[in-house]
Motif scaffolding. Structure first.
Motif, short mmCIF file in Angstrom:
data_model
loop_
_atom_site.label_atom_id
_atom_site.label_comp_id
_atom_site.label_asym_id
_atom_site.label_seq_id
_atom_site.Cartn_x
_atom_site.Cartn_y
_atom_site.Cartn_z
N PHE A 65 12.77 20.54 -14.55
CA PHE A 65 12.11 19.34 -15.07
C PHE A 65 11.22 18.73 -13.99
CE2 PHE A 65 16.09 19.70 -17.42
CZ PHE A 65 15.63 19.69 -18.73
N TYR A 66 10.12 18.16 -14.44
CA TYR A 66 9.24 17.43 -13.55
C TYR A 66 9.11 16.01 -14.09
CZ TYR A 66 5.05 15.69 -11.28
OH TYR A 66 4.15 14.92 -10.59
N GLU A 67 9.18 15.03 -13.21
CA GLU A 67 9.13 13.63 -13.62
C GLU A 67 7.81 13.01 -13.19
OE1 GLU A 67 11.98 9.68 -13.65
OE2 GLU A 67 12.37 11.29 -12.24
N ALA A 68 7.07 12.52 -14.15
CA ALA A 68 5.81 11.84 -13.87
C ALA A 68 6.05 10.33 -13.84
CB ALA A 68 4.77 12.18 -14.93
N PHE A 69 5.54 9.66 -12.78
CA PHE A 69 5.81 8.24 -12.57
C PHE A 69 4.54 7.40 -12.79
CE2 PHE A 69 9.31 10.01 -10.11
CZ PHE A 69 10.33 9.16 -10.45
N GLY A 99 0.79 -1.22 0.00
CA GLY A 99 0.00 0.00 0.00
C GLY A 99 0.82 1.27 0.00
N LYS A 100 2.15 1.14 0.14
CA LYS A 100 3.02 2.32 0.17
C LYS A 100 3.97 2.38 -1.03
CE LYS A 100 3.03 2.20 5.23
NZ LYS A 100 3.85 2.16 6.46
N GLU A 101 3.87 1.36 -1.93
CA GLU A 101 4.81 1.31 -3.05
C GLU A 101 4.72 2.53 -3.95
OE1 GLU A 101 2.64 -1.04 -2.29
OE2 GLU A 101 3.50 -3.06 -2.35
N GLU A 102 3.51 2.91 -4.28
CA GLU A 102 3.34 4.05 -5.20
C GLU A 102 3.92 5.32 -4.62
OE1 GLU A 102 -0.21 6.41 -7.64
OE2 GLU A 102 -0.68 4.66 -6.41
N ARG A 103 3.66 5.57 -3.34
CA ARG A 103 4.16 6.80 -2.73
C ARG A 103 5.68 6.80 -2.64
NH1 ARG A 103 4.09 11.83 -2.92
NH2 ARG A 103 5.01 12.84 -1.10
N ILE A 136 7.33 -2.79 -5.95
CA ILE A 136 8.62 -2.78 -5.26
C ILE A 136 8.89 -4.18 -4.72
CG2 ILE A 136 9.93 -1.87 -3.31
CD1 ILE A 136 8.42 0.70 -3.51
N ARG A 137 10.11 -4.67 -4.95
CA ARG A 137 10.56 -5.92 -4.34
C ARG A 137 11.40 -5.57 -3.12
NH1 ARG A 137 12.58 -8.92 -9.93
NH2 ARG A 137 10.59 -8.71 -11.04
N VAL A 138 10.97 -6.06 -1.98
CA VAL A 138 11.62 -5.74 -0.71
C VAL A 138 12.51 -6.91 -0.30
CG1 VAL A 138 11.29 -5.05 1.69
CG2 VAL A 138 9.66 -4.31 -0.04
N TYR A 139 13.80 -6.64 -0.13
CA TYR A 139 14.76 -7.62 0.39
C TYR A 139 15.26 -7.13 1.75
CZ TYR A 139 14.83 -9.18 -4.47
OH TYR A 139 14.47 -9.64 -5.72
#
Length: 553
Positions: free
Chosen positions: A226-230, A210-214, A235-238
């Motif tokens: 410049f502005y970067e749009a994502f 639930g926090k990956e996008e943020r 996310i793979r968490v190790y």
């Protein structure tokens, strides 16, 4: 009277002639923090993880400070008002995030029109070491900048500078603190586990669902034109569990923390200046140390390999939000449970090449950052046949009630036993004999089942090939051809030691210059014997033979 008085006067200087290690242990026994257990550091800390992935970092910077006074001098080099130090062994999760996303660069032209660049899908990484101590612990909220690349580069450098020795690489045992090298007079830690100075892992690795996008959105910079749009893909968490030796430094104005591995001011050496229940004050320029990604503005038609640069995380408030997300993801999971260790993405920092570890994760990470074909994802194989150790951590006071399935199995077994008793009951000799044979067969079957679980020693030997490798020719110099794996068995220690000693004596007559040999042959013979004379040295030689190629390729 005069003699006894003279003895009392001489007692003080004579006490200073005692072993400094004995004096240190006497002082430890008089510590105000009494030990309520007889567990050793090994029993308490190693056995937390039933799959033995926890590693212990060597206090490299303190290895040539053989006295506590020398370590205090290191603290005084950072803080002039330092007056005391106390060693603490703290658990850390070295968290590595591999982020998958698509982005496009947008900018506003002079005529006011917003223009967009081409879309790129790429990977980026984020690394941080966060303390996994209880939330009411004084070290709660400590984090250290860490990346998988720096970790593997450090191990490679240590391996090369030590001449191929594994002594300074992450250890599987905390005995490196209680029984350090022979030149260390004052041990770093007491060998008896003290929960005050060596706490266990209180929490599992962070859960970022639930926090990956943020978190992915935090990587953009708002301080450029410049502005970067994502567009996030996940996310793979190790997580890599390690213990680090940290020193709590008493100052005349406050308290400091100093790392024993490689102390650097404002990096892993700092003051305790945050509120209880929070996390460490933001490190300056932290955005340049915790993450990497492609140089996203590289034109698609360029032949040159994309450059890997630091992630942005500007302004600094984004870093603070990132740290808060990691700690909240760890704290909100609650206390660690045995099931939390059943995670194949929990990797050891250093371990066998066949398993996932920091080295294989680094190779996987580099391939992802460079946009290459990804190798198999590094994972640590979880064997479901293994069980947790018999520590209080894995023995809940209120065990779950048995399920209906297990109760039905027990009922059916009871009914079968009653049926056999009715069938073979009475005074019939043949029936009693048959029942006796069945009982004996069941006993033998249970013994076979128990023997299927190998001890750690048997499991270690079972993974060794029939004949041991001999890359440096030590066995060959001693006249031993194709040494069997019995040379590494603990129960044959004395026999193998005597055998190697006998071979050395036989070969010395041939190698000695007085009997037709040469100085070179005698030197090679002595070197081979010194590296194979004990079981520990033979196992170290075998480990170097197995792992050495990973640092010399």
């Amino acid at each position: 009277m005069m003699i006894s008085t003279f003895a009392q006067i001489r007692a003080a200087p004579l006490r200073r002639l005692l072993s400094r290690k004995q004096v240190f242990r006497q002082n430890q026994n008089r510590s105000t923090h009494s030990y309520s257990t007889t567990l050793t550091l090994d029993d308490a800390l190693v056995d937390q993880d039933p799959y033995r992935r926890i590693r212990f970092e060597h206090p490299l910077y303190m290895l040539d400070r053989s006295l506590e006074s020398g370590r205090l001098a290191v603290a005084k080099s950072f803080w002039r008002d330092a007056h005391s130090i106390e060693p603490f062994l703290l658990p850390f999760w070295q968290v590595h995030l591999l982020c998958d996303q698509k982005s496009s660069i947008q900018w506003e032209s002079p005529n006011g029109i917003v223009e967009s660049g081409p879309d790129f899908r790429y990977y980026s990484d984020i690394g941080m070491a966060i303390a996994a101590v209880p939330k009411d612990h004084w070290a709660s909220g400590i984090y250290i900048p860490w990346s998988i690349r720096l970790s593997t580069e450090k191990m490679s450098m240590l391996y090369k500078q030590s001449g191929g020795s594994l002594d300074f690489l992450p250890s599987e045992s905390p005995s490196i603190y209680s029984h350090p090298f022979s030149q260390i007079l004052d041990p770093f830690m007491h060998e008896i586990w003290n929960p005050h100075t060596a706490p266990k892992f209180a929490y599992g690795p962070p859960d970022l669902k639930g926090k990956e996008e943020r978190i992915i959105m935090l990587q953009g910079s708002e301080e450029t034109q410049f502005y970067e749009a994502f567009v996030p893909y996940g996310i793979r968490v190790y997580a890599i569990p390690v213990y680090r030796l940290m020193y709590k430094v008493g100052l005349y104005r406050g308290t400091g923390v100093m790392d024993g591995q490689m102390p650097m001011m404002n990096n892993n050496t700092f003051r305790l200046d945050w509120k209880h229940g929070g996390f460490r004050t933001l490190i300056p320029y932290l955005h340049t140390r915790v993450g990497h990604h492609h140089r996203r503005w590289t034109a698609p038609d360029e032949i040159s390999e994309p450059e890997i640069v630091n992630a942005a995380f500007n302004p600094p408030s984004k870093i603070q939000e990132l740290i808060k997300a990691l700690f909240d993801g760890m704290w909100n999971r609650g206390s660690i449970t045995p099931s939390m260790w059943e995670d194949e993405r929990i990797l050891p920092e250093f371990g066998p090449a066949r398993d996932g570890n920091a080295q294989t994760l680094d190779e996987y990470n580099k391939a992802a950052l460079k946009g290459l074909t990804l190798p198999p994802e590094p994972r640590f194989p979880i064997k479901q046949t293994q069980t947790a150790s018999k520590t209080s951590l894995f023995n809940p006071r209120n065990p779950k009630p048995k399920s209906a399935e297990s109760s039905s199995i027990n009922t059916s077994a009871k009914e079968e036993k009653e049926r056999l008793a009715r069938q073979y009951g009475g005074n019939n000799t043949q029936r009693r004999r048959t029942l006796h044979y069945r009982d004996q067969a069941e006993i033998r079957l249970n013994n076979v089942r128990r023997s299927m679980r190998m001890t750690p020693e048997e499991e270690y030997i079972s993974k060794i090939q029939t004949f041991l490798p001999d890359p440096k020719g030590y066995y060959d110099v001693l006249g031993i051809r194709d040494p069997p794996k019995d040379f590494l068995k603990a129960e044959k220690r004395e026999y193998i030691d005597a055998l190697i000693s006998s071979h050395r004596n036989d070969e010395s007559f041939k190698a000695h210059p007085d009997y037709g040999g040469s100085v070179v042959k005698q030197r090679n013979l002595n070197e081979a014997f010194e590296n194979l004379e004990t079981l520990e040295k033979r196992r170290q030689y075998y480990a170097e033979s197995r792992l050495g190629y990973r640092f010399n390729r």
